[in-house]
Structures are given as C-alpha cells and as structure tokens.
Design a protein around this motif. Structure first.
Motif, short mmCIF file in Angstrom:
data_model
loop_
_atom_site.label_atom_id
_atom_site.label_comp_id
_atom_site.label_asym_id
_atom_site.label_seq_id
_atom_site.Cartn_x
_atom_site.Cartn_y
_atom_site.Cartn_z
N SER A 1 0.84 -1.18 0.00
CA SER A 1 0.00 0.00 0.00
C SER A 1 0.88 1.23 0.00
CB SER A 1 -0.90 0.01 1.24
OG SER A 1 -1.65 1.19 1.30
N VAL A 2 0.59 2.18 -0.87
CA VAL A 2 1.35 3.43 -0.96
C VAL A 2 0.42 4.58 -0.62
CG1 VAL A 2 2.69 4.94 -2.46
CG2 VAL A 2 2.90 2.47 -2.70
N ASP A 3 0.85 5.44 0.30
CA ASP A 3 0.10 6.64 0.68
C ASP A 3 -1.30 6.31 1.20
OD1 ASP A 3 2.26 8.17 -0.08
OD2 ASP A 3 1.46 8.60 -2.08
N GLY A 4 -1.41 5.18 1.89
CA GLY A 4 -2.69 4.83 2.47
C GLY A 4 -3.72 4.29 1.50
N ASN A 5 -3.35 4.12 0.25
CA ASN A 5 -4.26 3.57 -0.74
C ASN A 5 -4.43 2.07 -0.53
OD1 ASN A 5 -4.77 6.01 -2.23
ND2 ASN A 5 -2.67 5.85 -3.02
N PRO A 6 -5.48 1.47 -1.07
CA PRO A 6 -5.65 0.02 -0.93
C PRO A 6 -4.44 -0.74 -1.46
CG PRO A 6 -7.65 1.03 -1.80
CD PRO A 6 -6.60 2.09 -1.80
N GLY B 1 6.72 2.54 -3.00
CA GLY B 1 7.23 3.62 -2.19
C GLY B 1 8.70 3.94 -2.40
N ARG B 2 9.52 2.91 -2.50
CA ARG B 2 10.96 3.17 -2.63
C ARG B 2 11.29 3.82 -3.97
NH1 ARG B 2 14.33 -2.18 -2.24
NH2 ARG B 2 13.17 -2.32 -0.30
N TYR B 3 10.51 3.52 -5.00
CA TYR B 3 10.82 4.10 -6.30
C TYR B 3 10.55 5.61 -6.33
CZ TYR B 3 11.30 -0.65 -8.10
OH TYR B 3 11.71 -1.93 -8.33
N ARG B 4 9.57 6.06 -5.57
CA ARG B 4 9.31 7.49 -5.49
C ARG B 4 10.53 8.21 -4.89
NH1 ARG B 4 3.99 9.18 -2.49
NH2 ARG B 4 3.18 8.05 -4.31
N ILE B 5 11.08 7.62 -3.83
CA ILE B 5 12.25 8.22 -3.17
C ILE B 5 13.43 8.26 -4.13
CG2 ILE B 5 13.93 7.88 -1.32
CD1 ILE B 5 11.59 6.65 0.33
N ARG C 1 13.35 8.14 -7.38
CA ARG C 1 13.03 9.00 -8.52
C ARG C 1 13.36 10.46 -8.20
NH1 ARG C 1 6.97 9.28 -11.25
NH2 ARG C 1 7.47 10.66 -12.99
N ASP C 2 13.09 10.87 -6.97
CA ASP C 2 13.38 12.26 -6.58
C ASP C 2 14.88 12.49 -6.38
OD1 ASP C 2 10.69 12.82 -6.66
OD2 ASP C 2 10.38 12.59 -4.50
N TYR C 3 15.58 11.46 -5.93
CA TYR C 3 16.99 11.61 -5.57
C TYR C 3 17.93 11.51 -6.77
CZ TYR C 3 21.43 10.70 -3.13
OH TYR C 3 22.72 10.76 -2.67
N MET C 4 17.62 10.63 -7.70
CA MET C 4 18.53 10.33 -8.80
C MET C 4 19.02 11.56 -9.56
SD MET C 4 19.49 7.15 -9.30
CE MET C 4 19.06 5.47 -8.79
N PRO C 5 18.16 12.51 -9.95
CA PRO C 5 18.66 13.65 -10.72
C PRO C 5 19.64 14.54 -9.95
CG PRO C 5 16.28 13.41 -10.96
CD PRO C 5 16.69 12.50 -9.85
N LYS C 6 19.73 14.38 -8.64
CA LYS C 6 20.65 15.19 -7.84
C LYS C 6 22.09 14.69 -7.96
CE LYS C 6 16.99 16.01 -4.41
NZ LYS C 6 16.59 15.80 -3.00
N VAL C 7 22.27 13.44 -8.40
CA VAL C 7 23.61 12.84 -8.34
C VAL C 7 24.11 12.33 -9.70
CG1 VAL C 7 23.50 12.24 -5.90
CG2 VAL C 7 22.55 10.65 -7.60
N GLY C 8 23.31 12.42 -10.73
CA GLY C 8 23.72 11.96 -12.05
C GLY C 8 22.64 12.28 -13.06
N SER C 9 23.00 12.26 -14.34
CA SER C 9 22.03 12.64 -15.37
C SER C 9 21.29 11.45 -15.98
CB SER C 9 22.73 13.43 -16.49
OG SER C 9 23.65 12.60 -17.18
N LEU C 10 21.74 10.23 -15.70
CA LEU C 10 21.14 9.07 -16.36
C LEU C 10 20.48 8.09 -15.38
CD1 LEU C 10 23.88 8.31 -19.06
CD2 LEU C 10 21.73 9.56 -19.35
N PRO D 1 25.57 6.75 0.42
CA PRO D 1 24.41 7.45 1.00
C PRO D 1 23.16 6.58 1.00
CG PRO D 1 25.59 8.87 -0.54
CD PRO D 1 26.16 7.50 -0.71
N MET D 2 22.32 6.78 1.98
CA MET D 2 21.09 6.01 2.11
C MET D 2 20.05 6.45 1.08
SD MET D 2 20.56 5.84 6.25
CE MET D 2 19.04 4.90 6.07
N TYR D 3 19.06 5.60 0.89
CA TYR D 3 17.84 5.96 0.17
C TYR D 3 16.65 6.06 1.14
CZ TYR D 3 19.56 5.12 -4.63
OH TYR D 3 20.21 5.18 -5.83
#
Length: 472
Positions: free
Chosen positions: A86-91, A167-171, A173-182, A276-278
C-alpha cells in the motif's frame, strides 16, 4: 536448501529480521554468515525484460485490463503467491509474486523480473527460466502483451515510461537527478541478467570478487545488446552499461579497493557505510532518508528517525542500494550483462559458474587478470559500452581486441564446467550453455551489432521490427 540469494531484489523490502544493530561487528558478521561449504553452493539467476502492447508497442501501465498488475494476477494460476503493498494509504496492490524460493518483481517502469530460486545446476536454471517465460507468454497472450529481452528500451523516451506504485521508487526518482544525469534512465529503461554465487570463506570471497570485477567488462562485451535510444542508434553497443557511468558515483563503479592487500568483509562494510542512504522501511512505510549517512544512523542520529537505531533489515536493504559492477551481500552478484534472449539467460550463469565454482578455473582466471593495472581495468570498463569486442586491450603481452581476451576467457569456464560434470538426463554437461557466447566471441559480432545491421538493412531504419523478431 541453503539460499544463494535469500533477500529479494531492490524492488521489494527485505525479509531479514528487525534485530537492532548495536555494534559495527554485526554488519561484518551479516556478510560473513553467507559463507557456505562447497557442497551447499547454489546458483541464483535473475533477469529483467520489457513489456510492450502488441498493437502499439507501448509499455503497459500498472493499471488497467492489460496492465502489469493484471499480468501478475494472471500468473497466480501457476501457483504464485501475490505480494501486496500500500502506498500513501491507498488500498494494497499486487506488486510481486513468490513461489518455491523464487519471486517475480517489478522494476520502476514495470520491467518484469524473475529472481530465480537457488539451484544446483545450470540445467535447472534453464528449466526455471523456460518455465517462467512460458507462463508469462500464456498470460501475456491473453492480454495482448509481449516481452522483449534487451539491455535498453529501444523505442520509447523516458517520458513515455510508466512508473510503478512502489514507495521506494518514489524516493529514488526524486533523488537520482541530484547525483547523475542518467539515473532515471537506469530505473526506467534498462534490463539486465545477473547471477548470484556463493563463497566458502573470506579469502574465497576476495579471490572471486577480484576475478569477477576484472572480467566483468568481458561479460559486458559478450552480452552487449542495447544499441538504440528512442528509435535511433545511440553510438553504443551496451548503452545500459554506459548509463551506470552517470547514475551515481557514490554507489557505482569498479571498486579499486577490492584489489588492495587485506581486502575482506571489513573493508566492504566501510565502503557501504559511505554509500548514501535511500530509505528505511518502517511499519510498512518507506521513510525518505535519501542522501543521509548510515554511519549517523548507527549512532541514532538520523534526523528523519530521531533516536532510532538501524536493524539488520535496514542493513540488508541498504546493501541493495549500492550498484557496483560486482556486488557483495551474503553472496556475490555479477551485474555487467545486458538482458537478452533465453540462450543468453542460461549462458551468463554458465560463464560465471564455470569460472568461480571450480578451483582450477578460478586459479586460471586469476592468472589471466592478476597483472591488470587499475588503469587497464578502468579502460576496459569505460571502453566496452561503446566498442564491445572491438575495444583494444592487452591480452597477455600483446595488444589485441577484447574479442581475443573473450576467446581466451571462455576456454576457462568451459573446462571448469566439464570438470563440474553436472549432467542432464542425456548425459550432457553444463558447458553446452556457453555455445552462444563462443559463437559471439569467435565471430566478433555482438547482438547489438547484428541488430544495427538489420536496422540499416531490411528494417529500413526502424526499430519496430525488433519487437517482433526478438520477443520471447
């Protein structure tokens, strides 16, 4: 049966105990607990593949009558057990399957991954892969879907790729562009095949780690199969491999310290503590800890979890977020190959088992690479994504293409597999699974180059035929 890869891949939370970590020695002991006597060594093979809709070739979304969740639910008929999140309280939604020590999971854009059970022979691995592909084919035919094995999505842009509700992919997804372009391309548009193998002791681990790191570029060259981006040649033969060079320098690469005197579990723990952690998975929720220090977590100083100490499950999860060319957990993961057709899914474990599970082969492989300098190892790693088998290299005391190194390297696992003498019902040993790699090496033509010939020839400058000609 002792497991070669008991933890699930990055796409799922770890099933390791929630035992709190109160001292650093627990981190070392966790890796050391993977040691197994040779009689208990197993083979764990994983592979990913791209789904596509037969009518318009687009990747299927998660939702809908022809979506990835529908595919997973269709596979349940074959005895798979659904795993829900369940992500964000959704079923809760079905995001994975398990059966008999194996799992089917989703990569960020819905790439379907089989994480195989720990098996005793490559014959069993090939049966497992074939069974899985047959089951997927039966369900996907009903949904008018197909699946393709390649290293990089040949047609669709990053914006065209769907995202799975995890859930982990959202984290990430937000972090990846901060440390590399691909990094987002790595997540959404790549597919690989890898094999997970055991070790008997710290010294055995170190020797296998060094051999597999040094020879990983040879595997990358032999398996190169990602020459297209958004419908056009991208200038690489393994673009998937190139992507890792601009994903996140803190957690990728060739790990030069593995070749230093005294390398062992302690040194690898030091490396992981500097990655670094995710996230931390707590009470069914992924807590965003991206970019934060696991060392501070060990001291109870993680600001997003004030006062909390990590557990062994946190450590197990953290280990899956490092992406070097070879990764150590409670086993060694060979991570250098593009995804591909059924024959190459069997060939990868054959290559590495033949090299690493026979003492004479391991010694011969070390003799082949032991005098490589760090600069030579990096030149191989950095050059094969573009040039594959045609990259100039040092083979013995002469300059020659990587093709020649591959031909020499393939002789070693062939002999090792013959000595292993694991026979099928027809009395044939596992060396037969190397035949597709021997053909590639001797011809000097990778799968990527064959597809480029077709693109410039009978495909008339279109990548669309790849979905018909090379689907499973």
């Amino acid at each position: 049966m002792p497991a070669s890869h008991p933890e699930p891949p990055l796409s799922s939370p770890s099933h390791v105990t929630d035992t709190p970590i109160t001292q650093r020695s627990q981190l070392v002991e966790y890796i050391a607990s993977g040691e197994k006597p040779e009689r208990d060594w197993r083979i764990g093979t994983e592979h990913e593949k791209f789904g596509f809709r037969l009518d318009d070739l687009r990747p299927p979304t998660f939702d809908g009558a022809r979506g990835i969740e529908a595919l997973l639910e269709g596979l349940v008929r074959f005895g798979w057990t659904p795993v829900q999140e369940s992500v964000d309280g959704n079923p809760p939604r079905t995001i994975a399957l398990t059966r008999d020590g194996a799992s089917v999971t989703l990569e960020p854009a819905g790439q379907l991954e089989l994480s195989g059970a720990p098996l005793e022979s490559i014959h069993q691995t090939c049966v497992e892969v074939g069974t899985h592909l047959n089951e997927v084919r039966q369900v996907s035919d009903e949904l008018q879907l197909g699946f393709l094995g390649m290293g990089f999505q040949p047609k669709w842009s990053r914006a065209d790729m769907p995202w799975m509700p995890k859930g982990r992919y959202r984290i990430m997804r937000d972090y990846m562009p901060k440390v590399g372009s691909l990094g987002l391309d790595m997540m959404t548009r790549t597919c690989t095949v890898q094999v997970n193998l055991d070790y008997a002791s710290e010294a055995d681990m170190a020797k296998k780690f060094r051999v597999s790191l040094a020879l990983q570029p040879v595997a990358t060259a032999l398996f190169a199969d990602s020459p297209f981006t958004e419908g056009r040649p991208n200038g690489y033969l393994s673009y998937r491999s190139h992507i890792w060079t601009d994903t996140d320098p803190d957690r990728t690469g060739m790990l030069d310290f593995v070749f230093e005197d005294g390398f062992g579990y302690e040194r690898y723990v030091d490396y992981l503590l500097d990655v670094p952690m995710y996230f931390s998975y707590r009470d069914g929720v992924y807590v965003d800890a991206s970019g934060k220090s696991f060392r501070r977590f060990l001291k109870g100083e993680l600001d997003v979890l004030p006062g909390a100490l990590p557990t062994l499950r946190d450590w197990s999860d953290h280990m899956t977020t490092a992406f070097p060319e070879v990764r150590l957990k409670k086993f060694l993961e060979m991570r250098g190959a593009d995804g591909g057709p059924w024959a190459r899914l069997c060939a990868l474990p054959a290559f590495w088992v033949g090299l690493l599970y026979d003492d004479a082969a391991l010694d011969a492989a070390w003799d082949l690479v032991k005098d490589f300098s760090a600069a030579e190892r990096h030149a191989l790693r950095d050059g094969v994504p573009k040039h594959a088998l045609k990259l100039p290299a040092r083979v013995g005391n002469v300059r020659a293409p990587v093709r020649d190194l591959a031909v020499e390297a393939l002789k070693i696992p062939a002999a090792g597999l013959r000595r292993r003498a694991r026979l099928n019902q027809d009395g044939i040993d596992e060396s037969r699974f190397l035949e597709t790699l021997v053909e590639i090496a001797e011809s000097g033509q990778t799968a990527a180059e064959r597809k480029l010939e077709l693109f410039h020839g009978e495909w008339n400058g279109s990548v669309d035929p790849v979905f018909r000609a090379f689907a499973y």
